[in-house]
Design a protein around this motif. Structure first.
Motif, mmCIF file in Angstrom:
data_model
loop_
_atom_site.group_PDB
_atom_site.id
_atom_site.type_symbol
_atom_site.label_atom_id
_atom_site.label_comp_id
_atom_site.label_asym_id
_atom_site.label_seq_id
_atom_site.Cartn_x
_atom_site.Cartn_y
_atom_site.Cartn_z
ATOM 1 N N ALA A 167 0.831 -1.208 0.000
ATOM 2 C CA ALA A 167 0.000 0.000 0.000
ATOM 3 C C ALA A 167 0.862 1.253 0.000
ATOM 4 O O ALA A 167 0.545 2.248 -0.670
ATOM 5 C CB ALA A 167 -0.918 -0.007 1.216
ATOM 6 N N VAL A 168 1.962 1.228 0.718
ATOM 7 C CA VAL A 168 2.870 2.371 0.763
ATOM 8 C C VAL A 168 3.500 2.600 -0.607
ATOM 9 O O VAL A 168 3.641 3.743 -1.066
ATOM 10 C CB VAL A 168 3.954 2.135 1.838
ATOM 11 N N VAL B 236 1.743 10.618 3.584
ATOM 12 C CA VAL B 236 0.432 10.742 4.236
ATOM 13 C C VAL B 236 -0.529 9.698 3.687
ATOM 14 O O VAL B 236 -1.224 9.008 4.445
ATOM 15 C CB VAL B 236 -0.136 12.163 4.051
ATOM 16 N N GLN B 237 -0.586 9.564 2.358
ATOM 17 C CA GLN B 237 -1.473 8.575 1.748
ATOM 18 C C GLN B 237 -1.056 7.150 2.123
ATOM 19 O O GLN B 237 -1.901 6.285 2.372
ATOM 20 C CB GLN B 237 -1.472 8.734 0.234
ATOM 21 N N GLY B 238 0.252 6.914 2.163
ATOM 22 C CA GLY B 238 0.737 5.576 2.500
ATOM 23 C C GLY B 238 0.365 5.171 3.914
ATOM 24 O O GLY B 238 -0.105 4.048 4.157
ATOM 25 N N VAL B 239 0.579 6.072 4.860
ATOM 26 C CA VAL B 239 0.261 5.755 6.251
ATOM 27 C C VAL B 239 -1.248 5.696 6.461
ATOM 28 O O VAL B 239 -1.744 4.892 7.259
ATOM 29 C CB VAL B 239 0.917 6.774 7.200
ATOM 30 N N LEU C 152 7.304 3.374 8.747
ATOM 31 C CA LEU C 152 8.735 3.645 8.586
ATOM 32 C C LEU C 152 9.106 3.692 7.108
ATOM 33 O O LEU C 152 9.814 4.609 6.659
ATOM 34 C CB LEU C 152 9.548 2.571 9.316
ATOM 35 N N ARG C 153 8.624 2.743 6.340
ATOM 36 C CA ARG C 153 8.928 2.724 4.909
ATOM 37 C C ARG C 153 8.374 3.970 4.212
ATOM 38 O O ARG C 153 9.046 4.575 3.358
ATOM 39 C CB ARG C 153 8.324 1.463 4.283
ATOM 40 N N ALA C 154 7.166 4.381 4.576
ATOM 41 C CA ALA C 154 6.566 5.562 3.951
ATOM 42 C C ALA C 154 7.376 6.819 4.245
ATOM 43 O O ALA C 154 7.607 7.656 3.348
ATOM 44 C CB ALA C 154 5.126 5.733 4.439
#
Length: 422
Positions: free
Chosen positions: A44-45, A52-55, A112-114
Motif C-alpha cells: 500500500a505504501v 500521508v497517503q501511504g500511512v 517507517l517505509r513511507a
C-alpha cells in the motif's frame, strides 16, 4: 457481536466492507500473520503518492484487522448456536495479544517505509531499528495499548554522525505525527519513555551510545525493562546486534542481588502508589491492584533476572511462556504456576473486555450496570451475576498476590510440586 459493546461496531461503521469477514467461515476471523500484514502495508505504501497517503492506507488495514480480532474474540468468548464458547481462556488472551502485537509491528514497518521513501528515497543515511518494549515486546498488547519502543540507529559508512542523528530523529517525529493525525482510523501512539534516562534522555541513540550507557550507567529498572525488549521493525541485523548487547544485562550471570531485589520492590510500591487512580478500588484494578498484571509479571521477571542465565527457557519476552519455563525448571510448583497464570489471564481479559464494551481503555470494572453486565457476559457470567464475577476476581487476585510477596522477598523460588500441566 454488535451487542457486545462499542469497539467492534465502531470499527465496522468506519469500514463497513469488513462485514464480509463474518461470512467467510472460520478463516474470516483467523488473525493474519505478521508477514502477511507487513506485505500488504508495504504494498500500500508503494502505491501511494506520498507518506500521508501511504500511512493512511496502513492505518486502514490496521482498523480492519482490529475489527477481525475483536470479532474473533467476541465469538470465542460468547460462542454461537453451532459452536460453544471457547473453553481455554488463555488461548483467547494469546490470540488477541499476538494479533494486536503483530498488527502494531506491521503498522510501524509500513509507516517507517513511507517516511523514509518520501524523505530520503530508498536509503536512509543511517541504519534504523525499532525495539518493542513492555507488552508490545511481550506480544501481549490489548486493543487500546500504546506501542512502547526504543529507537536505535547506526550511521552508514561515510555518513557524519550528526547528519545520521538528525535523520533518525526526523524519522521518529514524522512517524509519530502520521500515526496520530485525526481520522476515522484509531491512532497508534508511540511511547519511548522506557529509553535510557527516561523522558529526559535522547529519543534516539546509536548502538554505540546504548552500549556505553548500559555499561556505565544502567539502573535496575532499565535492566528490568529490557526483559521485554524485542526487535519489531526496521533493520533486522541492527536489531539482532542490539539484542545481543542487552542479553548480559537482562540475563545477568550472577543473578539478582539482594539490594537490586529491594530496589525492584520499592519501584513497584511507588508505581502502585502514584498510578492507582484516586477513589478506585485497588482490589478490582486489573493492572496495579493486588494480584493484578503487575504482580504476576514482576514475579515472573524476578525469576528471570535471577535464573535466566542458567535456564535458557526463561529467555523469552512472553509472560506465560516464561512462567511455563520456570515451572518446567522446578523454580515454581505446578499449583502456584497455575494460580499465577489464571490471575494473569483473567486480568488481561478484564482489560480487553472493558475496551470492547466501552470503546476506550480501562484497568478496572465499569460502574454502570449495563456496562458491568456486558463485561460479565464476555467473562462467561449470565444476567444478574455481576456480583459473582467481582467476587471471583477478588479470590483469584488474592491468591496471586501472595506469590509476589514471597518471590520478592526470597532469594530463590524452588518449590516442590507435580509436573507442570496448567
Amino acid at each position: 457481536m454488535l451487542s457486545a459493546g462499542r469497539l467492534a461496531p465502531d470499527l465496522l461503521m468506519r469500514a463497513p466492507e469488513a462485514v464480509a469477514l463474518l461470512g467467510d467461515g472460520d478463516g474470516g476471523l483467523k488473525p493474519r500473520s505478521r508477514t502477511h500484514l507487513e506485505q500488504e502495508m508495504l504494498a500500500a505504501v508503494r502505491r501511494a503518492d506520498n507518506a500521508v497517503q501511504g500511512v493512511t492506507a496502513a492505518r486502514g488495514v490496521r482498523r480492519r484487522e482490529l475489527f477481525r480480532t475483536s470479532a474473533a474474540d467476541i465469538v470465542g468468548s460468547y460462542g454461537t448456536e453451532s459452536q460453544p464458547a471457547e473453553a481455554d481462556q488463555g488461548a483467547l488472551v494469546d490470540l488477541v495479544g499476538g494479533a494486536v502485537s503483530d498488527l502494531t509491528a506491521a503498522t510501524l514497518a509500513g509507516t517507517l517505509r513511507a517516511v523514509v521513501r518520501e524523505g530520503w528515497g530508498d536509503t536512509l543515511p543511517t541504519r534504523f531499528a525499532i525495539i518493542g518494549m513492555g507488552r508490545f515486546g511481550g506480544h501481549e498488547l490489548g486493543y487500546g495499548s500504546d506501542a512502547d519502543v526504543l529507537f536505535v540507529h547506526e550511521p552508514r559508512d561515510g555518513v557524519d554522525e550528526q547528519e545520521a542523528a538528525e535523520a533518525a530523529n526526523k524519522v521518529v517525529a514524522e512517524m509519530r505525527r502520521l500515526l496520530q493525525i485525526p481520522s476515522a482510523d484509531p491512532p497508534l501512539l508511540i511511547d519511548a519513555d522506557l529509553r535510557p534516562e527516561g523522558k529526559s534522555g535522547p529519543l534516539v541513540r546509536t548502538l554505540t551510545s546504548y552500549e556505553a550507557y548500559y555499561r556505565r550507567w544502567s539502573l535496575v529498572w532499565e535492566r528490568h525493562a529490557l526483559l521485554r525488549a524485542e526487535h519489531v521493525a526496521g533493520d533486522e541485523e541492527l536489531g539482532r546486534r542490539f539484542t545481543e548487547l542487552i542479553d548480559p544485562l537482562r540475563y545477568p550471570a550472577d543473578g539478582l542481588g539482594d539490594e537490586a531485589a529491594r530496589e525492584i520492590r520499592r519501584l513497584k510500591a511507588r508505581m502502585e502508589s502514584e498510578r492507582l487512580p484516586r477513589g478506585a478500588d485497588p482490589k478490582l484494578h486489573a493492572k496495579l491492584g493486588p494480584g493484578g498484571l503487575s504482580d504476576v509479571e514482576w514475579t515472573v521477571q524476578l525469576i528471570q533476572l535471577r535464573h535466566a542465565a542458567r535456564e535458557p527457557g526463561l529467555r523469552t519476552t512472553r509472560t506465560r511462556e516464561a512462567l511455563s519455563a520456570a515451572c518446567a525448571a522446578g523454580l515454581i510448583s505446578s499449583e502456584d504456576a497455575a494460580v499465577l497464570d489464571e490471575a494473569w489471564v483473567l486480568a488481561t481479559r478484564v482489560r480487553n473486555a472493558v475496551m470492547l464494551v466501552k470503546g476506550r481503555a480501562g484497568d478496572t470494572f465499569p460502574t454502570a450496570p449495563r456496562e458491568l453486565g456486558a463485561v460479565g457476559r464476555y467473562l462467561g457470567y449470565g444476567p444478574g451475576h455481576a456480583g459473582d464475577m467481582l467476587d471471583a476476581y477478588r479470590r483469584t487476585a488474592r491468591r496471586a498476590r501472595g506469590w509476589w510477596r514471597s518471590c520478592s522477598m526470597a532469594g530463590r523460588e524452588v518449590l516442590p510440586g507435580p509436573p507442570c500441566g496448567f
